[in-house]
Design an enzyme around this catalytic site. Structure first.
Site, PDB file in Angstrom:
ATOM      1  N   ASN A 274       0.865  -1.184   0.000  1.00 19.62           N
ATOM      2  CA  ASN A 274       0.000   0.000   0.000  1.00 19.62           C
ATOM      3  C   ASN A 274       0.900   1.232   0.000  1.00 19.62           C
ATOM      4  O   ASN A 274       1.515   1.546   1.014  1.00 19.62           O
ATOM      5  CB  ASN A 274      -0.888  -0.043   1.257  1.00 19.62           C
ATOM      6  CG  ASN A 274      -1.697   1.230   1.435  1.00 19.62           C
ATOM      7  OD1 ASN A 274      -1.819   2.030   0.520  1.00 19.62           O
ATOM      8  ND2 ASN A 274      -2.245   1.413   2.638  1.00 19.62           N
ATOM      9  N   TRP A 275       0.964   1.893  -1.141  1.00 21.64           N
ATOM     10  CA  TRP A 275       1.883   3.035  -1.273  1.00 21.64           C
ATOM     11  C   TRP A 275       1.294   4.316  -0.679  1.00 21.64           C
ATOM     12  O   TRP A 275       1.943   5.365  -0.697  1.00 21.64           O
ATOM     13  CB  TRP A 275       2.249   3.265  -2.748  1.00 21.64           C
ATOM     14  CG  TRP A 275       3.061   2.150  -3.353  1.00 21.64           C
ATOM     15  CD1 TRP A 275       3.460   0.987  -2.733  1.00 21.64           C
ATOM     16  CD2 TRP A 275       3.574   2.076  -4.689  1.00 21.64           C
ATOM     17  NE1 TRP A 275       4.187   0.209  -3.602  1.00 21.64           N
ATOM     18  CE2 TRP A 275       4.273   0.850  -4.819  1.00 21.64           C
ATOM     19  CE3 TRP A 275       3.503   2.916  -5.805  1.00 21.64           C
ATOM     20  CZ2 TRP A 275       4.895   0.451  -6.003  1.00 21.64           C
ATOM     21  CZ3 TRP A 275       4.131   2.521  -6.983  1.00 21.64           C
ATOM     22  CH2 TRP A 275       4.823   1.309  -7.079  1.00 21.64           C
ATOM     23  N   LYS A 276       0.084   4.252  -0.195  1.00 18.19           N
ATOM     24  CA  LYS A 276      -0.586   5.406   0.426  1.00 18.19           C
ATOM     25  C   LYS A 276      -0.422   6.666  -0.433  1.00 18.19           C
ATOM     26  O   LYS A 276      -0.395   6.564  -1.656  1.00 18.19           O
ATOM     27  CB  LYS A 276      -0.045   5.637   1.843  1.00 18.19           C
ATOM     28  CG  LYS A 276      -0.026   4.359   2.682  1.00 18.19           C
ATOM     29  CD  LYS A 276       0.112   4.635   4.148  1.00 18.19           C
ATOM     30  CE  LYS A 276       0.310   3.330   4.883  1.00 18.19           C
ATOM     31  NZ  LYS A 276       0.027   3.427   6.300  1.00 18.19           N
TER      32      LYS A 276
ATOM     33  N   HIS B  27      -9.599   0.724   4.721  1.00 20.55           N
ATOM     34  CA  HIS B  27      -8.330   0.897   5.444  1.00 20.55           C
ATOM     35  C   HIS B  27      -8.590   1.771   6.682  1.00 20.55           C
ATOM     36  O   HIS B  27      -9.411   2.694   6.637  1.00 20.55           O
ATOM     37  CB  HIS B  27      -7.297   1.549   4.531  1.00 20.55           C
ATOM     38  CG  HIS B  27      -5.912   1.525   5.101  1.00 20.55           C
ATOM     39  ND1 HIS B  27      -5.490   2.435   6.045  1.00 20.55           N
ATOM     40  CD2 HIS B  27      -4.875   0.685   4.880  1.00 20.55           C
ATOM     41  CE1 HIS B  27      -4.236   2.154   6.372  1.00 20.55           C
ATOM     42  NE2 HIS B  27      -3.833   1.098   5.686  1.00 20.55           N
TER      43      HIS B  27
ATOM     44  N   GLU C 145      -7.037   4.153   7.904  1.00 18.19           N
ATOM     45  CA  GLU C 145      -6.851   5.589   7.677  1.00 18.19           C
ATOM     46  C   GLU C 145      -8.099   6.197   7.044  1.00 18.19           C
ATOM     47  O   GLU C 145      -8.419   7.362   7.282  1.00 18.19           O
ATOM     48  CB  GLU C 145      -5.592   5.831   6.819  1.00 18.19           C
ATOM     49  CG  GLU C 145      -4.331   5.607   7.647  1.00 18.19           C
ATOM     50  CD  GLU C 145      -3.117   5.150   6.868  1.00 18.19           C
ATOM     51  OE1 GLU C 145      -3.101   5.261   5.636  1.00 18.19           O
ATOM     52  OE2 GLU C 145      -2.166   4.663   7.511  1.00 18.19           O
TER      53      GLU C 145
ATOM     54  N   GLU D 256      -5.557  -5.587  10.320  1.00 22.47           N
ATOM     55  CA  GLU D 256      -4.587  -4.532  10.567  1.00 22.47           C
ATOM     56  C   GLU D 256      -4.885  -3.854  11.898  1.00 22.47           C
ATOM     57  O   GLU D 256      -5.733  -2.939  11.959  1.00 22.47           O
ATOM     58  CB  GLU D 256      -4.649  -3.493   9.444  1.00 22.47           C
ATOM     59  CG  GLU D 256      -4.292  -4.059   8.086  1.00 22.47           C
ATOM     60  CD  GLU D 256      -3.662  -2.991   7.204  1.00 22.47           C
ATOM     61  OE1 GLU D 256      -2.527  -3.206   6.774  1.00 22.47           O
ATOM     62  OE2 GLU D 256      -4.285  -1.948   6.989  1.00 22.47           O
TER      63      GLU D 256
ATOM     64  N   GLY E  37       2.133   1.895  10.830  1.00 20.31           N
ATOM     65  CA  GLY E  37       3.031   3.045  10.726  1.00 20.31           C
ATOM     66  C   GLY E  37       3.684   3.434  12.036  1.00 20.31           C
ATOM     67  O   GLY E  37       4.286   4.497  12.145  1.00 20.31           O
TER      68      GLY E  37
ATOM     69  N   SER F 207       3.222  -2.518  10.311  1.00 21.39           N
ATOM     70  CA  SER F 207       4.678  -2.506  10.472  1.00 21.39           C
ATOM     71  C   SER F 207       5.349  -3.818  10.077  1.00 21.39           C
ATOM     72  O   SER F 207       6.284  -4.276  10.749  1.00 21.39           O
ATOM     73  CB  SER F 207       5.047  -2.101  11.905  1.00 21.39           C
ATOM     74  OG  SER F 207       4.584  -0.790  12.175  1.00 21.39           O
TER      75      SER F 207
ATOM     76  N   GLY G 172       2.719  -1.295   4.321  1.00 21.65           N
ATOM     77  CA  GLY G 172       2.709   0.128   4.021  1.00 21.65           C
ATOM     78  C   GLY G 172       4.123   0.647   3.806  1.00 21.65           C
ATOM     79  O   GLY G 172       4.702   0.493   2.734  1.00 21.65           O
ATOM     80  N   GLY G 173       4.698   1.224   4.850  1.00 23.46           N
ATOM     81  CA  GLY G 173       6.018   1.876   4.763  1.00 23.46           C
ATOM     82  C   GLY G 173       7.080   1.049   4.052  1.00 23.46           C
ATOM     83  O   GLY G 173       7.801   1.561   3.184  1.00 23.46           O
TER      84      GLY G 173
HETATM   85  C1  PEP Z   1      -0.858  -0.156   5.862  1.00 22.78           C
HETATM   86  O1  PEP Z   1      -0.798   0.949   5.336  1.00 22.78           O
HETATM   87  O2  PEP Z   1      -1.790  -0.909   5.565  1.00 22.78           O
HETATM   88  C2  PEP Z   1       0.193  -0.564   6.789  1.00 22.78           C
HETATM   89  C3  PEP Z   1       0.100  -1.726   7.363  1.00 22.78           C
HETATM   90  O3  PEP Z   1       1.208   0.333   7.002  1.00 22.78           O
HETATM   91  P1  PEP Z   1       2.636   0.017   7.732  1.00 22.78           P
HETATM   92  O4  PEP Z   1       3.163  -1.259   7.112  1.00 22.78           O
HETATM   93  O5  PEP Z   1       3.480   1.193   7.409  1.00 22.78           O
HETATM   94  O6  PEP Z   1       2.352  -0.146   9.182  1.00 22.78           O
END
Ligand code: PEP
Length: 257
Positions: A9-11, A97, A99, A169, A175, A215, A236-237
């Site tokens: 997920n490049w957000k 998601h 967010e 999640e 994050g 994470s 994500g990151g």
């Molecule tokens: C996400 O955006 O779905 C996510 C899990 O982010 P991260 O891996 O950065 O925690």
């Protein structure tokens, strides 16, 4: 047998040029790997979808949007329809998601509308569920998951469930650098699978893939993937860099080979 699925997920990161560069870098790394045992999906911002689709042509790497609206077209300024996502080259879409639930007031009802529209258009929804820190500390994790699953998936048939991915999640792990322990992840994944069993029967529940997200990084993917109900990761990151995302995919492939 559930095929492992790792999605990035490049957000709201990467311009078009940067997205093409990242997709090309990943493509080069994946050519060196035998990743046939794993489904890999990249989810860039809407603006970069069609260019990334072009980079991924005939690579076997999937493409997904990060959100979708539930109408095919109309006066809905700022929204993107399932038909438009398909047109841009996507096969997947992330829905619900945390967010979006947190910053854009998404409810189980809007999540449900989006899932139905995505399925109707032939997209595979990646449906996110998960508790926040307050809810975990108050011992409400299972209650929140039950609410997200039962109300988010209302009216979705057993056969549609086979075209849907669930992502667990925990919001407190997204994050933040804090990962759920493999045991914590397994406990909730098993709870989700049992819920699906109750709602759809064993055959469907045993076929639905449940990803862990929060994470995920090269250092923890192997342990997470070694749990029986963890069928992949939503990253994500660590999906924003060629090195870390390709290492995650390589390590996940090692576990399932
Ligand atoms: C996400 O955006 O779905 C996510 C899990 O982010 P991260 O891996 O950065 O925690």
């Amino acid at each position: 047998m559930r095929k492992t699925i790792i999605a990035g997920n490049w957000k709201m990161y990467k311009t078009i040029v940067e997205a093409i560069e990242l997709a090309n870098g990943l493509k080069r790394e994946f050519f060196k790997l035998d990743f046939a045992a794993v489904d890999v999906v990249l989810c860039p911002a809407f603006t970069a979808l069609s260019e990334v689709a072009e980079v991924l042509t005939e690579t076997g790497i999937g493409l997904g949007g990060q959100d979708v609206y539930w109408q095919d077209e109309g006066a809905f300024t700022g929204e993107v329809s399932p038909v438009m996502l398909k047109d841009a080259g996507a096969q997947f879409v992330i829905i619900g998601h945390s967010e979006r639930r947190q910053f854009f007031s998404e409810s189980n009802e809007t999540v449900n509308n989006k899932i139905k529209a995505a399925l109707k258009a032939g997209l595979t929804p990646i449906v996110c569920v998960g508790e926040n820190l307050q809810e975990r500390e108050a011992g409400k994790t299972f209650k929140v998951i039950e609410d997200h699953i039962n109300n988010g998936l209302v009216g979705i048939s057993g056969s549609d469930m086979l075209n849907l991915v669930v992502a667990y999640e925990p919001v407190w792990a997204i994050g933040t650098g804090k990962t759920a322990t493999p045991e914590q992840a397994q406990e909730v994944h098993k709870f989700i699978r049992d819920l699906l069993k109750k709602n759809y029967g064993s055959e469907v529940a045993d076929s639905v893939r449940i990803q862990y997200g929060g994470s995920v990084k090269p250092e923890n993917i192997t342990e997470l993937m070694s749990k029986p109900d963890v069928d992949g990761a939503l990253v994500g990151g660590a999906s924003l860099k060629v090195d870390s995302f390709s290492t995650i995919v390589a390590k996940a492939s090692e576990v399932v080979k």
